[in-house]
Design an enzyme around this catalytic site. Structure first.
Site, PDB file in Angstrom:
ATOM      1  NE  ARG A 114      -4.157   1.786   2.260  1.00 32.27           N
ATOM      2  CZ  ARG A 114      -4.326   2.760   3.150  1.00 32.27           C
ATOM      3  NH1 ARG A 114      -3.471   2.903   4.152  1.00 32.27           N
ATOM      4  NH2 ARG A 114      -5.351   3.576   3.053  1.00 32.27           N
ATOM      5  CG  LEU A 170      -4.885   4.845  -0.193  1.00 32.57           C
ATOM      6  CD1 LEU A 170      -5.244   4.007  -1.393  1.00 32.57           C
ATOM      7  CD2 LEU A 170      -3.405   4.728   0.108  1.00 32.57           C
ATOM      8  CB  SER A 171     -10.638   3.910   0.218  1.00 35.63           C
ATOM      9  OG  SER A 171     -11.391   4.648  -0.697  1.00 35.63           O
ATOM     10  CD  GLN A 172     -11.531   2.887   7.598  1.00 38.70           C
ATOM     11  OE1 GLN A 172     -12.507   3.536   7.206  1.00 38.70           O
ATOM     12  NE2 GLN A 172     -11.504   2.286   8.764  1.00 38.70           N
ATOM     13  N   PRO A 173      -8.279   1.027   4.478  1.00 38.12           N
ATOM     14  CG  PRO A 173      -6.114   0.309   5.039  1.00 38.12           C
ATOM     15  CD  PRO A 173      -7.056   1.482   5.178  1.00 38.12           C
TER      16      PRO A 173
END
Length: 220
Positions: free
Chosen positions: A43, A69-72
């Site tokens: 990531r 960048l979206s939260q995992p």
């Protein structure tokens, strides 16, 4: 589908990655394929150097142009929902962004078609996808709300930006038996899952989320 070749790619400690995976499991993610791909996908490559040290925190992070960048957890949850009932062969992604969600999908489905309206983000994402040797991704610089009709229909559609209501163009590009996973709303948003059946469209509201809005037009 491909899997990431990690040769020559700087890796953070395995312990750091396992902590993230454990957090996802604790939050209810139980698709082992999704967890394995998140575990092995670097990531940090999808962030500028100044933010890379935070790559394995379970938070959304800025990538420029007022995008994130979206939260995992959200990446894992949306991917898991898309794959319920079996992996779709052809998936449309709305909002390439950094390319991280694209890379996750490319390791789990046969073909990914990804649309991004902001050209500089798309160019960076394309470089990262090439670096990871993921060869089953096609990208388009276009208005995401319009989808990519020339490449449709799609077995799955995943949107990383929230419209006020679901665009009809996306529903029309969903193949019979296909599934759309999309955040919907303004100040208050909820994740929606739309299944296309022989009778029409069945919608399930899953949980509250927060995404950048789905905007019209393109940016050079």
């Amino acid at each position: 589908m491909n899997r990431v070749d990690l040769n020559g790619i700087g890796m953070t400690s395995q312990r750091t990655r396992e902590r993230l995976i454990q957090r996802l499991v604790d939050q209810g993610i139980d698709n082992h394929q999704v967890l394995d791909v998140i575990r092995t996908t670097p990531r940090h490559l999808f962030l500028d150097e100044a933010m890379a040290h935070r790559a394995y925190e379970d938070v959304a992070l800025p990538i420029g142009f007022q995008q994130t960048l979206s939260q995992p957890y959200i990446v894992a949850r949306m991917t898991e929902l898309l794959l319920e009932g079996g992996a779709p062969e052809r998936v449309l992604e709305i909002g390439t962004g950094s390319g991280y969600q694209t890379a996750i999908l490319a390791q789990l489905v046969d073909e990914v078609y990804s649309v991004e309206r902001i050209k500089p983000l798309q160019q960076k994402a394309r470089q990262r996808i090439r670096q990871l040797k993921l060869r089953n991704v096609q990208m388009n610089h276009a208005d995401g709300g319009m989808g990519w009709a020339e490449r449709g229909p799609f077995d799955g559609i995943l949107a990383a930006a929230a419209p006020e209501s679901i665009p009809q163009e996306l529903l029309q590009q969903l193949a019979p038996g296909g599934r759309l996973v999309i955040p919907v709303g303004g100040e208050t948003q909820h994740l929606h899952v739309v299944d296309r059946t022989h009778e029409g469209f069945e919608t399930t509201v899953v949980e509250a989320v927060y995404f950048v809005p789905l905007r019209p037009g393109t940016v050079r």
